[in-house]
Design a protein around this motif. Structure first.
Motif, PDB file in Angstrom:
ATOM      1  N   GLU A  40      62.131 -26.335 -26.652  1.00 33.56           N
ATOM      2  CA  GLU A  40      62.871 -25.394 -25.814  1.00 33.56           C
ATOM      3  C   GLU A  40      63.165 -26.064 -24.490  1.00 33.56           C
ATOM      4  OE1 GLU A  40      61.140 -21.469 -25.151  1.00 33.56           O
ATOM      5  OE2 GLU A  40      59.949 -21.726 -26.975  1.00 33.56           O
ATOM      6  N   ALA A  41      64.331 -25.747 -23.915  1.00 28.43           N
ATOM      7  CA  ALA A  41      64.683 -26.250 -22.586  1.00 28.43           C
ATOM      8  C   ALA A  41      65.409 -25.141 -21.830  1.00 28.43           C
ATOM      9  CB  ALA A  41      65.566 -27.481 -22.692  1.00 28.43           C
ATOM     10  N   GLU A  42      64.970 -24.898 -20.598  1.00 28.67           N
ATOM     11  CA  GLU A  42      65.564 -23.847 -19.781  1.00 28.67           C
ATOM     12  C   GLU A  42      65.751 -24.373 -18.361  1.00 28.67           C
ATOM     13  OE1 GLU A  42      64.355 -19.416 -18.087  1.00 28.67           O
ATOM     14  OE2 GLU A  42      62.888 -20.571 -19.227  1.00 28.67           O
ATOM     15  N   VAL A  43      67.006 -24.370 -17.887  1.00 32.50           N
ATOM     16  CA  VAL A  43      67.283 -24.783 -16.515  1.00 32.50           C
ATOM     17  C   VAL A  43      66.875 -23.636 -15.593  1.00 32.50           C
ATOM     18  CG1 VAL A  43      69.072 -25.449 -14.862  1.00 32.50           C
ATOM     19  CG2 VAL A  43      69.144 -26.332 -17.214  1.00 32.50           C
ATOM     20  N   LEU A  44      65.951 -23.915 -14.675  1.00 32.21           N
ATOM     21  CA  LEU A  44      65.440 -22.906 -13.749  1.00 32.21           C
ATOM     22  C   LEU A  44      66.202 -22.899 -12.426  1.00 32.21           C
ATOM     23  CD1 LEU A  44      61.618 -23.501 -14.303  1.00 32.21           C
ATOM     24  CD2 LEU A  44      63.088 -21.806 -15.417  1.00 32.21           C
ATOM     25  N   ALA A  45      66.751 -24.066 -12.036  1.00 33.30           N
ATOM     26  CA  ALA A  45      67.511 -24.173 -10.796  1.00 33.30           C
ATOM     27  C   ALA A  45      68.520 -25.300 -10.949  1.00 33.30           C
ATOM     28  CB  ALA A  45      66.578 -24.457  -9.619  1.00 33.30           C
ATOM     29  N   ALA A  46      69.699 -25.127 -10.315  1.00 29.69           N
ATOM     30  CA  ALA A  46      70.756 -26.136 -10.380  1.00 29.69           C
ATOM     31  C   ALA A  46      71.318 -26.366  -8.980  1.00 29.69           C
ATOM     32  CB  ALA A  46      71.855 -25.692 -11.336  1.00 29.69           C
ATOM     33  N   ASP A  47      71.919 -27.556  -8.772  1.00 26.09           N
ATOM     34  CA  ASP A  47      72.527 -27.864  -7.483  1.00 26.09           C
ATOM     35  C   ASP A  47      73.963 -27.334  -7.432  1.00 26.09           C
ATOM     36  OD1 ASP A  47      74.138 -29.709  -8.856  1.00 26.09           O
ATOM     37  OD2 ASP A  47      73.070 -31.470  -8.103  1.00 26.09           O
ATOM     38  N   GLU A  48      74.659 -27.621  -6.339  1.00 23.54           N
ATOM     39  CA  GLU A  48      76.015 -27.107  -6.158  1.00 23.54           C
ATOM     40  C   GLU A  48      77.006 -27.662  -7.179  1.00 23.54           C
ATOM     41  OE1 GLU A  48      75.397 -30.800  -3.922  1.00 23.54           O
ATOM     42  OE2 GLU A  48      74.321 -28.899  -3.824  1.00 23.54           O
ATOM     43  N   ARG A  49      76.690 -28.789  -7.810  1.00 19.45           N
ATOM     44  CA  ARG A  49      77.547 -29.371  -8.858  1.00 19.45           C
ATOM     45  C   ARG A  49      77.181 -28.850 -10.246  1.00 19.45           C
ATOM     46  NH1 ARG A  49      77.883 -35.736  -8.279  1.00 19.45           N
ATOM     47  NH2 ARG A  49      79.161 -35.385 -10.122  1.00 19.45           N
ATOM     48  N   GLY A  50      76.160 -27.994 -10.308  1.00 25.59           N
ATOM     49  CA  GLY A  50      75.736 -27.454 -11.589  1.00 25.59           C
ATOM     50  C   GLY A  50      74.727 -28.321 -12.324  1.00 25.59           C
ATOM     51  N   ARG A  51      74.255 -29.384 -11.673  1.00 24.54           N
ATOM     52  CA  ARG A  51      73.267 -30.263 -12.303  1.00 24.54           C
ATOM     53  C   ARG A  51      71.876 -29.670 -12.108  1.00 24.54           C
ATOM     54  NH1 ARG A  51      74.978 -35.800  -9.435  1.00 24.54           N
ATOM     55  NH2 ARG A  51      74.337 -34.457  -7.719  1.00 24.54           N
ATOM     56  N   ALA A  52      71.073 -29.778 -13.142  1.00 29.21           N
ATOM     57  CA  ALA A  52      69.725 -29.198 -13.119  1.00 29.21           C
ATOM     58  C   ALA A  52      68.872 -29.838 -12.030  1.00 29.21           C
ATOM     59  CB  ALA A  52      69.052 -29.386 -14.466  1.00 29.21           C
ATOM     60  N   GLU A  53      68.171 -28.995 -11.278  1.00 29.10           N
ATOM     61  CA  GLU A  53      67.195 -29.472 -10.299  1.00 29.10           C
ATOM     62  C   GLU A  53      65.773 -29.209 -10.773  1.00 29.10           C
ATOM     63  OE1 GLU A  53      68.537 -27.407  -6.715  1.00 29.10           O
ATOM     64  OE2 GLU A  53      69.245 -29.334  -5.961  1.00 29.10           O
ATOM     65  N   GLN A  54      65.608 -28.148 -11.578  1.00 33.74           N
ATOM     66  CA  GLN A  54      64.299 -27.847 -12.150  1.00 33.74           C
ATOM     67  C   GLN A  54      64.519 -27.327 -13.568  1.00 33.74           C
ATOM     68  OE1 GLN A  54      61.124 -25.145 -10.523  1.00 33.74           O
ATOM     69  NE2 GLN A  54      60.999 -26.809  -9.029  1.00 33.74           N
ATOM     70  N   VAL A  55      63.730 -27.890 -14.503  1.00 33.66           N
ATOM     71  CA  VAL A  55      63.871 -27.553 -15.920  1.00 33.66           C
ATOM     72  C   VAL A  55      62.491 -27.305 -16.515  1.00 33.66           C
ATOM     73  CG1 VAL A  55      64.701 -28.335 -18.178  1.00 33.66           C
ATOM     74  CG2 VAL A  55      65.944 -28.993 -16.106  1.00 33.66           C
ATOM     75  N   ARG A  56      62.396 -26.233 -17.290  1.00 33.09           N
ATOM     76  CA  ARG A  56      61.174 -25.937 -18.054  1.00 33.09           C
ATOM     77  C   ARG A  56      61.397 -26.452 -19.469  1.00 33.09           C
ATOM     78  NH1 ARG A  56      60.220 -21.582 -21.491  1.00 33.09           N
ATOM     79  NH2 ARG A  56      58.050 -21.476 -22.114  1.00 33.09           N
ATOM     80  N   LEU A  57      60.446 -27.249 -19.958  1.00 34.18           N
ATOM     81  CA  LEU A  57      60.520 -27.814 -21.301  1.00 34.18           C
ATOM     82  C   LEU A  57      59.272 -27.436 -22.085  1.00 34.18           C
ATOM     83  CD1 LEU A  57      61.647 -31.416 -20.306  1.00 34.18           C
ATOM     84  CD2 LEU A  57      63.103 -29.621 -21.246  1.00 34.18           C
ATOM     85  N   VAL A  58      59.474 -26.980 -23.312  1.00 33.47           N
ATOM     86  CA  VAL A  58      58.369 -26.761 -24.239  1.00 33.47           C
ATOM     87  C   VAL A  58      58.384 -27.954 -25.182  1.00 33.47           C
ATOM     88  CG1 VAL A  58      57.391 -25.280 -26.026  1.00 33.47           C
ATOM     89  CG2 VAL A  58      58.518 -24.252 -24.028  1.00 33.47           C
ATOM     90  N   MET A  59      57.290 -28.725 -25.151  1.00 34.78           N
ATOM     91  CA  MET A  59      57.201 -29.975 -25.893  1.00 34.78           C
ATOM     92  C   MET A  59      56.211 -29.857 -27.049  1.00 34.78           C
ATOM     93  SD  MET A  59      59.094 -31.897 -23.815  1.00 34.78           S
ATOM     94  CE  MET A  59      58.723 -33.565 -24.254  1.00 34.78           C
ATOM     95  N   ASP A  60      56.538 -30.554 -28.128  1.00 28.36           N
ATOM     96  CA  ASP A  60      55.607 -30.689 -29.245  1.00 28.36           C
ATOM     97  C   ASP A  60      55.699 -32.127 -29.718  1.00 28.36           C
ATOM     98  OD1 ASP A  60      54.069 -30.676 -31.507  1.00 28.36           O
ATOM     99  OD2 ASP A  60      54.999 -28.897 -32.385  1.00 28.36           O
ATOM    100  N   ALA A  61      54.761 -32.944 -29.260  1.00 32.29           N
ATOM    101  CA  ALA A  61      54.727 -34.358 -29.620  1.00 32.29           C
ATOM    102  C   ALA A  61      53.518 -34.624 -30.504  1.00 32.29           C
ATOM    103  CB  ALA A  61      54.698 -35.218 -28.367  1.00 32.29           C
ATOM    104  N   GLY A  62      53.372 -33.813 -31.542  1.00 30.67           N
ATOM    105  CA  GLY A  62      52.249 -33.991 -32.457  1.00 30.67           C
ATOM    106  C   GLY A  62      50.951 -33.512 -31.849  1.00 30.67           C
ATOM    107  N   ALA A  63      50.115 -34.463 -31.442  1.00 30.79           N
ATOM    108  CA  ALA A  63      48.806 -34.123 -30.889  1.00 30.79           C
ATOM    109  C   ALA A  63      48.912 -33.442 -29.527  1.00 30.79           C
ATOM    110  CB  ALA A  63      47.949 -35.378 -30.761  1.00 30.79           C
TER     111      ALA A  63
END
Length: 147
Positions: free
Chosen positions: A37-60
């Motif tokens: 999962e990826a969710e942009v929490l905040a973006a700059d004036e150009r619309g680029r992500a400044e803060q992103v929440r990521l749900v990761m599953d890398a096996g262990a």
């Protein structure tokens, strides 16, 4: 100073096309193996992500983390850890350089410090696997022409 791991790959596309895929966090679950999962929490004036929440599953390692992003022009993005359940720190970057015939050389650097004890060589091996999988997924996604 913490050691980092880095690797590079050449992608047959212009830097702007590569960066467009990197910046499209909503599509990360489509082409990265670890991001569920990826969710942009905040973006700059150009619309680029400044803060992103990521749900990761890398096996262990399964984690819910928030990263802060810094964009340097149109050819570099770096990130640092804001919060995580499993990680003490995480710093990374993508650096894009134009290459021959309209291609782009992409260098991914990563430094991870986990909260659980782990030998340095095992940690660097895990970083290398993460980087190599991310670069391969990025190359495949960009070169497929999917947006």
């Amino acid at each position: 100073m913490a050691e980092h791991t880095s690797s590079s790959i050449t992608i047959e596309a212009a830097p702007a096309d590569v960066m467009a895929v990197i910046a499209d966090f909503a599509r990360y679950p489509d082409w990265t193996g670890e991001v569920k999962e990826a969710e942009v929490l905040a973006a700059d004036e150009r619309g680029r992500a400044e803060q992103v929440r990521l749900v990761m599953d890398a096996g262990a390692i399964k984690d819910d983390q928030t990263l802060a992003y810094t964009w340097t022009g149109d050819h570099e993005v770096s990130w640092t850890l804001v919060k995580s359940q499993m990680l003490r720190s995480l710093d990374g970057s993508y650096l894009l350089k134009p290459a021959d015939a309209g291609a782009t050389e992409v260098t991914y650097r990563l430094t991870v410090d986990v909260k659980i004890p782990m030998l340095g060589m095992i940690k660097r091996k895990a970083e290398k696997v993460i980087i190599d999988r991310a670069l391969a997924g990025l190359k495949k996604r960009v070169e497929s022409g999917e947006k």
